[in-house]
Design a protein around this motif. Structure first.
Motif, PDB file in Angstrom:
ATOM      1  N   MET A 106     -16.519  -2.069   1.147  1.00  0.00           N
ATOM      2  CA  MET A 106     -15.088  -1.911   1.413  1.00  0.00           C
ATOM      3  C   MET A 106     -14.573  -3.068   2.266  1.00  0.00           C
ATOM      4  O   MET A 106     -13.544  -3.681   1.959  1.00  0.00           O
ATOM      5  N   VAL A 151      -6.351  -0.320  -2.568  1.00  0.00           N
ATOM      6  CA  VAL A 151      -7.762   0.027  -2.441  1.00  0.00           C
ATOM      7  C   VAL A 151      -7.839   1.445  -1.909  1.00  0.00           C
ATOM      8  O   VAL A 151      -7.264   1.755  -0.872  1.00  0.00           O
ATOM      9  N   THR A 152      -8.491   2.309  -2.631  1.00  0.00           N
ATOM     10  CA  THR A 152      -8.685   3.660  -2.112  1.00  0.00           C
ATOM     11  C   THR A 152     -10.162   3.992  -2.202  1.00  0.00           C
ATOM     12  O   THR A 152     -10.948   3.215  -2.743  1.00  0.00           O
ATOM     13  N   GLN A 153     -10.479   5.144  -1.661  1.00  0.00           N
ATOM     14  CA  GLN A 153     -11.870   5.536  -1.768  1.00  0.00           C
ATOM     15  C   GLN A 153     -11.950   6.913  -2.375  1.00  0.00           C
ATOM     16  O   GLN A 153     -10.971   7.638  -2.447  1.00  0.00           O
ATOM     17  N   THR A 154     -13.107   7.267  -2.833  1.00  0.00           N
ATOM     18  CA  THR A 154     -13.264   8.585  -3.421  1.00  0.00           C
ATOM     19  C   THR A 154     -14.593   9.163  -2.979  1.00  0.00           C
ATOM     20  O   THR A 154     -15.414   8.454  -2.389  1.00  0.00           O
ATOM     21  N   MET A 193     -17.083   6.661  -1.583  1.00  0.00           N
ATOM     22  CA  MET A 193     -17.354   6.788  -0.157  1.00  0.00           C
ATOM     23  C   MET A 193     -17.899   8.166   0.185  1.00  0.00           C
ATOM     24  O   MET A 193     -17.589   8.721   1.228  1.00  0.00           O
ATOM     25  N   ALA A 208       0.821  -1.208   0.000  1.00  0.00           N
ATOM     26  CA  ALA A 208       0.000   0.000   0.000  1.00  0.00           C
ATOM     27  C   ALA A 208       0.855   1.258   0.000  1.00  0.00           C
ATOM     28  O   ALA A 208       0.421   2.317  -0.419  1.00  0.00           O
ATOM     29  N   VAL A 234      -2.657  -5.215  -4.688  1.00  0.00           N
ATOM     30  CA  VAL A 234      -3.804  -4.421  -5.121  1.00  0.00           C
ATOM     31  C   VAL A 234      -3.960  -3.264  -4.144  1.00  0.00           C
ATOM     32  O   VAL A 234      -3.910  -3.475  -2.934  1.00  0.00           O
TER      33      VAL A 234
END
Ligand SMILES: Cc1cc2nc3c(=O)[nH]c(=O)nc-3n(C[C@H](O)[C@H](O)[C@H](O)COP(=O)(O)O)c2cc1C
Lengths: 122, 551
Positions: free
Chosen positions: A47, A64-67, A34, A21, A62
């Protein structure tokens, strides 16, 4: 006890996954919507399911992010899957079950789950 | 393996800790728990990130977004905005110029000009996790040296790299190791000099706090190269966090058998012990350090014999600075050729500098050797605050020289700085603007040396006292022309006759300020006037400043 360079390499590979990450070298990116709308529609559970599925499958590379809200509130929770060299695929109305399938089918096996796609873009 | 989608790195270096990063961290943990993100987001304490001025700093990955001056009260908003909703919290982003907010780490000017070899892991890994060190290639160099190289090959690689000691003197490290390797005797020692007594220098502390394993690995490789089984780290007592992290790192390294017997399944055995000093400037001098380590009063020994012949407990000893040792593993791993790709012909590699004084971005930087002072001050350092003029930079710490604006383009390496009458030294860089009085500053340096002289040899004990006395008289308007001649005579004598470099170098800041700022001395002596109005016993500045030397 590390007794050889091979043993060190094993520890290194394992430790690297946990750090992926921070490396920005992830191959696949998953983005979860999000905004308030996404969260209200269940993005938190989505999530959690994605993270759980990735951990189970040991998919350390991989990210993982949020927007925030992209304006498609009606279709939330939205999940983007971005693979290198491929257009971004956006899934809508994702729930925990669907999220797990997206990981299994798209992230792992490279097959877009056509029925839930709301759009693609590059 | 747990999978965390985000890592929040909180700087736990000394500077950020003083500014409250621990409270920020605690609040983060609480807040993440509260919003139910504790299983998704990992909070990591890292070592110093270098941007001390902007601390406490927090970096959120995977995006690498840099937040500055974060207080515990900012945390709830940060968590809700960035980690819950995925929006950057604008108001805490790093601001390079007032209007332009910079978001991620690589975009910041402060980092763009840097080349991080020694600081490769600082602010990036959790210094209390040996796994994170290993993930970044840690202990691979030790493994390579032990299983694929002969000790002489390790020495040869170091020699070829051109690495020079980062403790101040710049002695070629490979050569030092070769002397020790060839010295007679079954018992030899590796000593890491972490005394770091130089005012304004805090690099070793932050390296040890941020990446303790890098130093341990360097010591073990040195042990293998010269045939030593035991290493000591001599560190000042004030460095509580470094000591704690080192002790933890040593425990972890022993557990994984990077220290102890039969390292990497070979015959090689090596162990490290931390010894805490009581903090005197002279105890950083290698032979005084040995005295202190052996339990005696810290006073320098006569040289020769050099430490590589008779050092700690009379045995052949390699003593290296923290930063020197932190360079070793990357050199072994990537080769001398690679290392020579950085820096200059005579000073390969990088140098860690601590920026302090009148500079926008105070902090810790690592740059290729040979970079100009101007690039450091006005590029990476962001210039002088408040639009004031640059007056001088002291390089190399208290015993380094003071460089005026005319020398801003001097390349920063051992040889070029020596030519300018200064020294690279430990990498302290003290920047001063035009509000400071040169005489006053030189007087402070003189007082420092008088205080720190150990008194063992007469030229230093008496000389530092006399210099301080003359400087005080200049600053208070009681000096005459002759005093400058006396200063020069004292400097000559001390440089030639003092037992150790403390006394030999004590006149350097006085002599360089005299050389480059003579008119300011003259104003004090002839006109009984202090151009900046700093020396209170003298007349206020004249209407037209005599010493406007800024850029
Ligand atoms: C007064 C005085 C103080 C010193 N303080 C330090 C110090 O704090 N740390 C350090 O590494 N070297 C210090 N040195 C330099 C050491 O004597 C020695 O040169 C150095 O530890 C050698 O390591 P290196 O070759 O890796 O630079 C000091 C020297 C003098 C004369």
């Amino acid at each position: 006890m590390v007794k050889s360079l091979e043993e060190l390499a094993k520890i290194r590979e394992q430790a690297k996954k946990a750090l992926a990450a921070r490396e920005g070298e992830a191959e696949t990116k998953i983005v979860v919507g999000m905004g308030t709308c996404g969260i209200a529609a269940g993005a938190r559970e989505v999530m959690a399911a994605i993270l759980d599925e990735l951990a189970k499958r040991d998919l350390g590379t991989v990210t993982v992010t949020q927007t925030g809200c992209v304006g498609l509130c009606d279709k939330e929770p939205l999940v983007d899957v971005i693979k290198p060299g491929q257009p971004k695929v956006t899934y809508g109305r994702v729930d925990a079950e669907r999220a797990r399938r997206i990981v299994a089918q798209h992230v792992v096996n490279d097959q877009v789950v056509g029925e839930w796609v709301v759009g693609t873009s590059s | 393996m747990r999978f965390y989608r985000a890592h929040v790195l909180v700087c736990a270096g000394t500077n950020c800790s003083l500014k409250g990063s621990q409270a920020v961290r605690q609040r983060l943990l609480n807040e993440l728990e509260e919003v139910g993100l504790a299983d998704e987001v990992k909070v990591v304490e890292t070592g110093c990130f270098g941007l001390c001025e902007q601390g406490p700093t927090v970096v959120v990955y995977p995006e690498g977004v840099l937040y500055c001056r974060v207080t515990p009260d900012d945390v709830p908003e940060l968590v809700r905005e960035h980690l819950l909703k995925g929006r950057r919290l604008e108001r805490l982003l790093y601001r390079e110029e007032a209007e332009k907010a910079v978001q991620t780490v690589p975009q910041v000017d402060f980092f763009r000009g840097q080349q991080r070899i020694v600081l490769r892991n600082c602010g990036v890994i959790d210094p209390e996790s040996i796994e994170e060190y290993i993930a970044h290639g840690g202990y691979e160099a030790l493994g390579k040296a032990l299983t694929e190289m002969k000790p002489a090959e390790v020495v040869a690689e170091l020699k070829a790299s051109g690495l020079r000691g980062r403790g101040g003197a710049g002695f070629p490290t490979g050569l030092k190791w070769e002397f020790a390797a060839k010295a007679q005797g079954d018992v030899k020692y590796i000593v890491c000099n972490a005394d770091e007594g130089e005012p304004g220098t805090f690099k070793d502390r932050l390296i040890l706090e941020g990446d303790p394993h890098a130093v341990l690995e360097g010591m073990a490789i040195a042990g293998y190269a010269v045939g030593a089984r035991k290493g000591y780290i001599y560190i000042r007592g004030e460095y509580a966090l470094s000591i704690e992290r080192l002790e933890e790192a040593i425990k972890q390294a022993r557990k994984m058998n990077f220290l102890g017997d039969g390292v990497f399944g070979t015959e090689f055995a090596f162990d490290v012990e931390v010894r805490v000093g009581a903090g005197a400037y002279v105890c950083g001098e290698e032979t005084a350090l040995f005295e202190s380590l052996e339990g005696r009063r810290g006073e320098p020994r006569l040289k020769p014999p050099y430490p590589t012949e008779r050092g700690l407990f009379g045995k052949p000893t390699v003593i290296n600075n923290v930063e020197t040792l932190a360079n070793v593993a990357p050199i072994i791993l990537n080769g001398a050729e690679w290392y020579r790709g950085f820096g200059t012909e005579g000073s390969p590699g990088t140098k860690v500098f601590t920026l302090t004084g009148d500079i926008v971005s105070e902090g810790l930087i690592e740059v290729p050797m040979g970079i100009t002072l101007r690039e450091i001050v006005f590029g990476i350092g962001g210039g002088i605050p408040g639009g004031r003029a640059f007056k001088m930079a002291q390089t190399g710490g208290t015993s380094g020289g003071c460089l005026p604006a005319e020398l801003l383009d001097v390349p920063m390496d051992y040889d070029e700085l020596a030519k300018a009458g200064s020294a690279l030294g430990s990498g302290a860089l003290l920047i001063m603007d035009d509000t400071h009085c040169i005489v006053d500053i030189a007087r402070v340096f003189a007082r420092f040396f008088e205080h720190e002289s150990c008194g063992k040899c007469v030229p230093c004990r008496e000389g530092t006292m006399r210099i301080h006395d003359i400087m005080t008289r200049i600053a208070t308007g009681r000096a005459g022309e002759k005093d400058l001649d006396n200063l020069e005579a004292l400097a000559r004598t001390m440089t030639m006759a003092c037992l150790c470099p403390l006394g030999q170098a004590a006149p350097v800041p006085i002599m360089t300020t005299l050389k480059y700022f003579r008119e300011e001395y003259d104003a004090h002596i002839k006109e009984k006037r202090c151009p900046t109005g700093t020396c209170r016993d003298l007349a206020a500045p004249a209407a037209t400043p005599a010493a406007g030397k800024g850029v």
